[in-house]
Enzyme design. Sequence first.
Site, PDB file in Angstrom:
ATOM      1  N   ASP A 166      -2.401  -2.305  -3.773  1.00 41.05           N
ATOM      2  CA  ASP A 166      -3.585  -1.468  -3.604  1.00 41.05           C
ATOM      3  C   ASP A 166      -3.488  -0.327  -4.611  1.00 41.05           C
ATOM      4  OD1 ASP A 166      -5.639   0.189  -2.843  1.00 41.05           O
ATOM      5  OD2 ASP A 166      -5.305  -0.067  -0.715  1.00 41.05           O
TER       6      ASP A 166
ATOM      7  N   GLU B  26       3.866   9.362  -6.653  1.00 42.45           N
ATOM      8  CA  GLU B  26       2.797   8.398  -6.953  1.00 42.45           C
ATOM      9  C   GLU B  26       3.352   7.011  -7.276  1.00 42.45           C
ATOM     10  OE1 GLU B  26       2.360   9.648 -11.678  1.00 42.45           O
ATOM     11  OE2 GLU B  26       0.675   9.900 -10.312  1.00 42.45           O
TER      12      GLU B  26
ATOM     13  N   ASN C  71      -3.377  -1.644   4.767  1.00 42.20           N
ATOM     14  CA  ASN C  71      -4.294  -0.503   4.822  1.00 42.20           C
ATOM     15  C   ASN C  71      -4.437   0.009   6.240  1.00 42.20           C
ATOM     16  OD1 ASN C  71      -6.862  -0.283   2.313  1.00 42.20           O
ATOM     17  ND2 ASN C  71      -4.761  -0.916   2.013  1.00 42.20           N
TER      18      ASN C  71
ATOM     19  N   ASP D 285       0.851  -1.189   0.000  1.00 43.40           N
ATOM     20  CA  ASP D 285       0.000   0.000   0.000  1.00 43.40           C
ATOM     21  C   ASP D 285       0.886   1.238   0.000  1.00 43.40           C
ATOM     22  OD1 ASP D 285      -2.802   1.299   0.622  1.00 43.40           O
ATOM     23  OD2 ASP D 285      -1.371   2.244   1.977  1.00 43.40           O
TER      24      ASP D 285
END
Length: 640
Positions: A515, A481, A623, A445
């Site tokens: 993710d 990103e 997460n 993640d």
Amino acid sequence: MYLNLYEIKIPYRVKRLYYFNKENDPKEFARNLSRVNNIRFNDSKDLVWLEIPDIDFKITPQQAEKYKIEKNEIIGEKEDSDLFVKTIYRYIKKKFIDNNFYYKRGNNYISINDKFPLDSNTNVNAHLTYKIKLYKINERYYISVLPKFTFLSDKPALESPIKSTYLFNIKSGKTFPYISGLNGVLKIDLGENGIKEVLFPENYYFNFTSKEAEKFGFSKEIHNIYKEKIFSGYKKIKQSLYFLEDIININNYNLTMDKKIYVNIEYEFKKGISRNIKDVFKYSFYKNDQKIKIAFFFSSKKQIYEIQRSLKMLFQNKNSIFYQTIYEMGFSKVIFLREPKTNSSAFMYNPETFEISNKDFFENLEGNIMAIIILDKFLGNIDSLIQKFPENLILQPILKEKLEKIQPYIIKSYVYKMGNFIPECQPYVIRNLKDKNKTLYIGIDLSHDNYLKKSNLAISAVNNFGDIIYLNKYKNLELNEKMNLDIVEKEYIQILNEYYERNKNYPENIIVLRDGRYLEDIEIIKNILNIENIKYSLIEVNKSVNINSCEDLKEWIIKLSDNNFIYYPKTYFNQKGVEIKIIENNTDYNNEKILEQVYSLTRVVHPTPYVNYRLPYPLQVVNKVALTELEWKLYIPYMK
């Protein structure tokens, strides 16, 4: 069975139209045309142009057509697929705004007219909203239309008697933190750009989130609205969105039975097999026979006095739900730890600092010790408590008021959770995964804090029984990103070393779950995974899926293409899918067998016997770790 997918029926081309107005500045000309037509016009030094789908289109006002020049272009989707997708989104936005919808960021369209006041607070309106998303399935484009509700104040912000944390601008589609609305002046927070007084306060309405609904007491009504009225939202699509008929086939996507997959999840317990996790109480833990040690922590003697009756009923009565559940799950014995000097089973903690008495005593103990901590009030941030308690304790905080009126299923959940945190316990085995003991599942993640301009990376590795082999987190990385592949390589080597230390060999297969999308160079990732010539699969997991149906899809998997699937987990709340995209597969399993394993990972660990995880467990872990500093330790059984 139908899905909320509507095929784009126009040619997959973009038309670029050019305009020249020598009497007007191009930038000003483009701005005016954009405002009047509700679609973006671009400008250069002397020209203005518009990109639209390849359909008949006239701009407004009609006299502006005289500025159109002969020069125009046609760009095919194969030449520039990104341009085609952006153009479709822009045209859809125009059509919605033209037909009495507000635009909200994220391609959400809020109906101005289709609204109703809440029964529990008439100052708040529920607006029917459609979220739009484009999908490309087997080389065909579809628009997915998902009905939902947006909750806005009935009146503009300065007139509204009820206020929330965020303001929604009905013209820009943006939301801003609300600062104040005194003396007819509305102020909003622009983050790095500071606090601003808005020029047109009539364009701002309060936007209520689910958390604020709890604060104002209408969260239950919101749940009922989704339960009772979302069906009508689907039924209205054809009638309400007639204005999109020029680009889409307004008939639903018909899902044929060969596109539906059902994975039969079976739990193997010590004394039986079942499809229902709640049968753990009937068939006992798959592996247990452990002693359970419990220490009680209280904030004061007054607190002990106030709840002593509840404590005696639960923990002294051998016929209580607590003891019944202990024996149902196969624990051999319950030991209540006592203070060495006083022989009291009550240990104390400071409710202000969370310092505990006899800290040395606990730090020197071995074995699995459950710390049941009685709280006087809800703690918004529980990190301080976690920091002060010894790391070898498995923390189980509970509010005093909940203990006094605790329900049987809560007690059962607590005992089950204790077993989840004891390494020697195994509540069950998922039969689909039982023979996958040489497969390792990695979850990644990458989350972002745009306010602080930082990224956080969390990575986990889980085996086929749901045991966490490895877990790590990198905080405050440079905002990006894309993952730092040097870190990924380092972590991958650590994971393999940890696995080898436990098993004396390497896994035969590794399935990596990301993710979101892999924005990095896939070839470099493949080279990293090839370190020990282990077979692998790379998978993207998208939890923000727009494809749905007014029919019941729970526990079904939809096959969109050979490598693209959506599963719908069983939940008590609204039906919502999770998309699985298999990017790379060089294992011995075909894609559907990989999918079966990924879906089974949503059940490989249950936090309680009454709750399913929505995501595959390796991603559920990262997460939780990514979103909290220390609080995850209360939910994720990883003691290192």
